[in-house]
Design a protein around this motif. Structure first.
Motif, PDB file in Angstrom:
ATOM      1  N   ARG A 111     -24.447  -8.035  37.578  1.00 29.22           N
ATOM      2  CA  ARG A 111     -24.680  -9.431  37.932  1.00 29.22           C
ATOM      3  C   ARG A 111     -26.168  -9.751  37.984  1.00 29.22           C
ATOM      4  O   ARG A 111     -26.575 -10.881  37.711  1.00 29.22           O
ATOM      5  N   THR A 158      -8.642 -12.853  38.358  1.00 26.38           N
ATOM      6  CA  THR A 158     -10.056 -12.661  38.670  1.00 26.38           C
ATOM      7  C   THR A 158     -10.223 -12.590  40.179  1.00 26.38           C
ATOM      8  O   THR A 158      -9.522 -13.290  40.922  1.00 26.38           O
ATOM      9  N   GLN A 159     -11.157 -11.766  40.638  1.00 24.92           N
ATOM     10  CA  GLN A 159     -11.396 -11.618  42.066  1.00 24.92           C
ATOM     11  C   GLN A 159     -12.715 -10.894  42.304  1.00 24.92           C
ATOM     12  O   GLN A 159     -13.256 -10.265  41.396  1.00 24.92           O
ATOM     13  N   LYS A 205     -17.311  -8.466  40.744  1.00 23.00           N
ATOM     14  CA  LYS A 205     -16.341  -9.431  40.204  1.00 23.00           C
ATOM     15  C   LYS A 205     -15.504  -8.751  39.132  1.00 23.00           C
ATOM     16  O   LYS A 205     -16.037  -8.093  38.239  1.00 23.00           O
ATOM     17  N   ARG A 256     -12.073  -8.966  36.351  1.00 24.45           N
ATOM     18  CA  ARG A 256     -11.160  -9.815  35.579  1.00 24.45           C
ATOM     19  C   ARG A 256     -10.236  -8.917  34.781  1.00 24.45           C
ATOM     20  O   ARG A 256     -10.689  -8.084  33.995  1.00 24.45           O
TER      21      ARG A 256
END
Length: 506
Positions: free
Chosen positions: A110, A279-280, A285, A287
């Motif tokens: 990220r 997604t969570q 993160k 998917r």
């Protein structure tokens, strides 16, 4: 994008190294604490630290080598991967075998705007993705998925039609790529997220983690000093000790809520044509994409607290992968009201019948002792030892027979099955109540078992196994009437006879 070769982002070298180092963290910490931080009298006392430092450097170098040698490209309708320095490894994956692309974004991803891509194939059933691209840009990940989809569509068009010219081919491909119906089926609210965290089993996970850490560093804990401090607290009475225990449990609960919140933040389910996307995650993160035709079974799990508030967790047993772990389970709904559950489930999986219009077939009354008898017999030696060693207070262990008996009765009332022409539903309980939905064609094995004691009472147990992970996933219904067990077996055997007749007829 045909034969041009691509490399992973340089950050993948760091991610690969840290992935291995993370597993070595606890042993390294123990060695550091054991050696202390004071100056050593002999160089030999530094050997454990030097060995760990050597391993650290080796893991770092191995991560760099894997990144440097890893390349992937597209050629002859295949995704091709090559890596390795001394031992070259190659993997060619035909586009028509690729089922889905799953994504994961860790902290490093990220920061640099990257994703990890996990390629799932139709033949993968060992719990691991076929190929993992550790770190690529989001644009490149989207490009990989689009290129794969474009090649698959072109392949289908070429097989089905030889009349269309190239321009019509491309136009049809573009339509296939751009026209994709997607619908948000479920998105967790902050209220449900808090309720999920409050009613989850994370408290036990946190306590188990604390116990595991303490067991590793127990020899460095000054138990004598702690005991002396506790003896001082004892002088203040039971109330102070109870307050300390209460505060400890509250802190553990808060930590478990934070963990659940981080894991399931922004949990969303999106339906896209014949698949659904989950997604969570807050810090990491994730998917995952599951094709509908890879779904093997649906499990509805209710722990006692959630059963009381009429909520449940829905889990999908899939022949596709999850988030790259060995498990094939994907949480579909972390927490959902049972009143609102059937609609979204039926929308996602029209092949299942979630209405449960008929009643579950329960075990006969004569089978009730089988549910608590073994538990009580297993407790007898424990009660005898406790009563003898800790007499007279050990006699309180006799009270353990009460919850063992009540749990057996609870399991007896929960157990059962239901069948229709194409579907089997099994319901059972250890502590949480599990309702297991499976289509007849998805059952890999259906067994009936009967021990000596069951045979005397003419009762039997059944269990159904579906493909999920390496060992599969099994559901069961214990101590049914013998005639009911035979009925389920006959229901399953007839499907095989029909298949044989169809084959012979063709």
């Amino acid at each position: 994008m045909m034969s041009e070769k691509y490399k992973l982002h340089p950050v993948s070298a760091i991610i690969n190294s840290f992935k291995t180092l993370k597993e070595m963290f606890l042993p390294f910490l123990i060695i550091v604490v054991a050696n202390g931080f004071s100056a050593k009298e002999s160089i030999w006392e530094y050997i454990p630290l030097l060995i760990m430092a050597l391993f650290f450097v080796m893991f770092l170098v191995s991560g760099i080598i894997k990144w440097w040698t890893f390349v992937y490209w597209f050629e002859d309708n295949e995704l091709r991967v090559k890596y390795g320095l001394f031992i070259k490894k190659k993997r060619y994956i035909p586009f028509d075998r690729i089922q889905s692309f799953n994504y994961k974004e860790g902290i490093f991803h990220r920061i640099f705007g990257l994703v990890q891509v996990m390629v799932e194939t139709a033949g993968g059933n060992d719990g691991k993705p076929e190929v993992v691209l550790t770190a690529v840009t989001r644009e490149r990940a989207k490009q990989i998925e689009q290129e794969t989809k474009r090649k698959k569509v072109l392949s289908v068009i070429e097989e089905e039609s030889t009349v269309l010219d190239d321009e019509e081919h491309l136009e049809q491909v573009q339509q296939e790529q751009t026209v994709t119906d997607s619908e948000v089926i479920y998105k967790i609210s902050m209220k449900d997220l808090f309720l999920l965290a409050t009613t989850s089993n994370s408290v036990g996970v946190v306590l188990a983690g604390v116990v595991a850490v303490l067991s590793q560093v127990s020899e460095f804990i000054p138990y004598d000093r702690i005991f002396n401090e506790l003896s001082v607290f004892m002088e203040f009475g039971f109330l102070v000790i109870a307050m300390m225990v209460f505060i400890g449990l509250i802190l553990t609960w808060i930590l478990s809520v934070i963990i659940t919140f981080i894991n399931y933040y922004d949990f969303t389910i999106i339906k896209e044509e014949d698949r659904f996307v989950v997604t969570q995650g807050l810090l990491e993160k994730k998917r995952v994409t599951i094709p509908n035709n890879r779904v093997q079974a649906i499990k509805i799990v209710e722990n006692p607290l959630r059963q009381w508030i009429k909520c449940a967790t829905v889990v999908v047993e899939s022949a596709s992968g999850g988030y790259g772990e060995d498990s094939k389970k994907v949480t579909l709904f972390p927490l959902i009201s049972k009143k609102e559950m059937n609609g979204p489930l039926q929308q996602l999986f029209p092949q299942f019948d979630f209405q449960q219009s008929s009643q579950f077939v329960k075990p006969p009354r004569k089978a009730r002792p089988y549910f608590y008898r073994v538990k009580i017999v297993a407790l007898i030696p424990i009660v005898i030892v406790c009563s003898y060693v800790f007499f007279p207070y050990g006699l309180f262990s006799l009270l353990l027979f009460v919850p063992a008996f009540l749990l057996g009765i609870w399991q007896y009332k929960t157990n059962g099955y239901m069948i229709n022409e194409l579907q089997l539903i099994l319901r059972y309980r250890v502590i949480s109540r599990v309702t297991f939905f499976v289509e007849k064609k998805r059952i890999q094995a259906l067994n009936s078992s009967q021990n000596f004691f069951q045979k005397r009472k003419r009762v039997a147990s059944i269990q159904a196994t579906v493909m999920s992970g390496i060992a599969g996933e099994t559901a069961y219904a214990h101590h049914l009437d013998e005639s009911d067990a035979k009925r389920v077996l006959t229901w399953f055997e007839h499907s095989g006879e029909r298949k044989d007749e169809e084959i012979e007829g063709s």
